[in-house]
Design an enzyme around this catalytic site. Structure first.
Site, PDB file in Angstrom:
ATOM      1  N   SER A 110       0.908  -1.314  -0.033  1.00  0.00           N
ATOM      2  CA  SER A 110      -0.057   0.076   0.018  1.00  0.00           C
ATOM      3  C   SER A 110       0.953   1.160   0.067  1.00  0.00           C
ATOM      4  CB  SER A 110      -0.775  -0.042   1.177  1.00  0.00           C
ATOM      5  OG  SER A 110      -0.175   0.406   2.423  1.00  0.00           O
ATOM      6  N   LYS A 111       0.317   2.357  -0.503  1.00  0.00           N
ATOM      7  CA  LYS A 111       0.955   3.585  -0.635  1.00  0.00           C
ATOM      8  C   LYS A 111       1.291   4.054   0.990  1.00  0.00           C
ATOM      9  CE  LYS A 111      -1.736   4.923  -4.644  1.00  0.00           C
ATOM     10  NZ  LYS A 111      -2.813   6.016  -5.091  1.00  0.00           N
ATOM     11  N   ARG A 112       0.421   3.739   1.699  1.00  0.00           N
ATOM     12  CA  ARG A 112       0.426   4.559   3.018  1.00  0.00           C
ATOM     13  C   ARG A 112       1.533   3.777   3.821  1.00  0.00           C
ATOM     14  NH1 ARG A 112      -5.023   5.112   6.676  1.00  0.00           N
ATOM     15  NH2 ARG A 112      -5.163   6.549   5.001  1.00  0.00           N
TER      16      ARG A 112
END
Length: 491
Positions: free
Chosen positions: A246-248
Site C-alpha cells: 500500500s502507498k500508506r
C-alpha cells in the site's frame, strides 16, 4: 464489435503504485490478446482525495510502462447524472429506498453490537416507511441516504469468477447497503457498476480485495436489468511480512515513478509485475511484448497471494532481487538501438551527455554502451560505475584504490613507465595494445593480475569491469595515459 471491453479505473488519490500498475497490465494484456478495447477511467468522485497531480502521475506512469489505452481517460465525476439517474430507477422499481436514520443513531447501534461482540448490520428501520411518511420527512428537509433493498429470504447471490470459481453469498448476510450519500454523491459500489454498464465493459479484472463488493454489484446489475460481465479477481501482492502492499505503509518504494527514477526499464517492470500472481504452464519468466500478449490468459492467474520483496534499507539491492535480475537481463540483451534512448536520458539527467554522442562519436558511444553493460543492473549504473567512459571527472572506489594501488608500492615505478609505453603504441587498437602490455610485463616482471587490476582502477576508478584491453581502446590513448600518470597521486 469489440470481442471484449476491459477497463482500468484508478482513484487519483496519489501516484500510480505497483498494485494499480499490475491491474492495468493484466487488463491491457487481455484486451491486446483478444483484439478488444482497453478503457482508462479515473474514478475521481471523492473530491477530498483526488488531485490533478495524481491524475497526471497515473497517466505518466501508464505511458512510461507502454500501456496505451483505446478510450479515455474518462472522469467519473463527469457522469454524476448517470449515477443519480440509476438511483432514481432503482427507487422507482422498488429496489432502493430513502433512509432517514441519523448518523448518531446508527453509531449507537453499531457500538451496542460491538459491545455485545456481534457483527453490526443495518436493521432496515427505514425499509418499511410508508410513502406518506417519506414525503413528510422529505418536506421537513430531513437528510437521507439511499439504500439498496436487498431481497430477503433463503436466496443467495451467485456468480462465476474466472479465478476463484463459483462464488455464493447468502442474501441474509448482505445488509441494505448505501448507494448514495446525503449530499447526493454516489458510493463506489454504485458508480463503478453504473459506469461499467454504460461503457459496455465485458470483463472486470481487478484485485481480490474487490471480491467482497461484487455480490452487491451483481444485485445492482440485476436490478437495472443489465447483463453481468465476466469477473476475474487477481490475488493480492504482499510485502515480505505478508502485509498488503500500500502507498500508506510502503511509501515511494511501491511507486512506479520511483522505479523509473532508479533506472529500471519499462518493459522489465511490466515483465516483472505480470509474474506477481500469474504464470504460464511452462514456467517461462522472460517475454517480449508480443510473446507476453500471446501467452497471457486468465487461467494463469493464481489464487495464492504473491510477495514483492521490497528492500528499502538495502542500498545495493533496493528492491526485489528478481526485478533487478530481469532488468539486468534486458540491459544486457536488448538491441543497442533500443537501449540508446534510455541511456541518453539517464546521462542527460546527470549532465554527462555530449552532443557528439549523437554525431561524430555515435559509433563509439554505441560500442561503449555495449562493452560496459554486461555487469550493470540499472540505467543509473551507466552514470555511476560507467561514468569514467563518458567523463574525466569520475569517483575512485576507495577499496579498489587501497588494494590495487596503495598496497602495491611497485605501481609508483611501473605505472608512469606504462604510460610512456602506451604513448608510442601505433595504432592504438586491441592487437597493438595487448602486444605492448605483454612486452611490458616481461620487461618489468610484474604479475598479470597486478597490472590488470592496477590499470583498471587507475583508468576507470573501479576494481571490476570488461576486458582490460577493450577498456583501454575504448577510453582512448590520450585519456588512458593522462589517467595513469594522474594515478600516481593516489599512491
Amino acid at each position: 464489435m469489440d470481442s471484449c471491453v476491459v477497463r482500468f479505473a484508478p482513484s487519483p488519490s496519489g501516484y500510480l503504485h505497483i498494485g494499480g500498475a499490475r491491474t492495468a497490465i493484466f487488463n491491457w494484456l487481455y484486451a491486446r490478446k483478444h483484439g478488444g478495447r482497453f478503457i482508462l477511467r479515473i474514478e475521481d468522485t471523492d473530491a477530498t482525495r483526488s488531485s490533478e497531480a495524481s491524475v497526471q502521475g497515473i497517466l505518466d506512469g501508464l505511458r512510461w510502462l507502454g500501456l496505451d489505452w483505446d478510450a479515455g481517460p474518462f472522469f467519473q465525476s463527469r457522469h454524476l447524472d448517470d449515477h443519480r439517474a440509476a438511483v432514481e430507477r432503482l427507487l422507482a422499481r422498488g429496489h432502493a429506498y430513502r433512509c432517514f436514520c441519523a448518523r448518531e443513531a446508527l453509531e449507537a447501534k453499531r457500538e451496542a453490537a460491538r459491545a455485545a461482540k456481534q457483527t453490526y448490520r443495518y436493521d432496515g428501520a427505514c425499509r418499511r416507511l410508508t410513502a406518506d411518511r417519506i414525503a413528510a420527512l422529505t418536506a421537513e428537509g430531513r437528510a437521507h441516504v439511499v439504500r439498496f433493498k436487498v431481497p430477503r429470504g433463503d436466496g443467495a447471490v451467485a456468480f462465476d469468477d474466472r479465478v476463484y470459481g463459483r462464488v455464493v453469498k447468502r442474501l441474509d448476510d448482505i445488509e441494505d447497503f448505501v448507494l448514495m450519500r446525503t449530499n447526493g454523491q454516489p458510493l463506489y459500489v454504485l458508480a463503478n457498476a453504473v459506469d461499467d454498464i454504460r461503457d459496455g465493459v465485458t470483463h472486470v479484472i481487478r484485485g481480490q480485495d474487490g471480491l467482497a463488493n461484487t455480490p452487491k454489484q451483481v444485485l445492482i446489475y440485476q436490478a437495472l436489468g443489465a447483463s453481468l460481465p465476466v469477473f476475474a479477481h487477481m490475488s493480492l501482492t504482499l510485502d515480505p511480512q505478508k502485509a498488503k502492499i500500500s502507498k500508506r505503509r510502503h511509501g515511494e518504494h511501491v511507486a512506479i515513478h520511483y522505479y523509473r527514477e532508479q533506472g529500471f526499464l519499462p518493459w522489465a517492470m511490466v515483465n516483472f509485475l505480470v509474474l506477481l500472481g500469474w504464470a504460464t504452464t511452462d514456467a517461462r519468466e522472460l517475454f517480449t511484448p508480443q510473446e507476453l500478449v500471446a501467452a497471457f490468459d486468465l487461467e494463469g492467474i493464481g489464487r495464492t497471494n504473491s510477495v514483492f520483496h521490497i528492500q528499502p534499507d538495502d542500498p545495493k539491492f533496493i528492491t526485489d532481487p528478481k526485478l533487478l535480475s530481469i532488468n539486468a537481463h534486458y540491459l544486457r540483451s536488448m538491441p543497442i538501438a533500443a537501449l540508446r534512448p534510455h541511456v541518453k536520458a539517464r546521462l542527460t539527467a546527470e549532465g554527462l551527455w555530449q552532443a557528439d554522442f549523437d554525431g561524430a562519436r555515435r559509433e563509439w558511444f554505441d560500442q561503449t554502451v555495449d562493452l560496459i553493460r554486461a555487469r550493470f543492473h540499472r540505467l543509473t549504473d551507466f552514470a555511476t560505475y560507467g561514468r569514467a567512459y563518458f567523463d574525466d571527472a569520475y569517483a575512485m572506489d576507495p577499496d579498489a584504490v587501497a588494494r590495487h594501488l596503495q598496497q602495491q608500492p611497485d605501481a609508483a615505478r611501473w605505472m608512469p613507465a606504462l604510460a610512456d609505453t602506451l604513448v608510442g603504441v601505433e595504432p592504438f587498437d586491441a592487437a597493438s595494445v595487448e602486444a605492448a602490455l605483454r612486452a611490458f610485463l616481461g620487461q618489468w616482471g610484474i604479475k598479470p593480475g597486478q597490472l590488470v587490476n592496477g590499470v583498471r582502477t587507475a583508468v576507470t576508478g573501479q576494481a571490476v569491469g570488461p576486458d582490460l584491453i577493450q577498456v583501454l581502446v575504448c577510453i582512448g590513448r590520450e585519456r588512458v595515459v593522462t589517467r595513469l600518470r594522474r594515478a600516481i597521486d593516489s599512491l
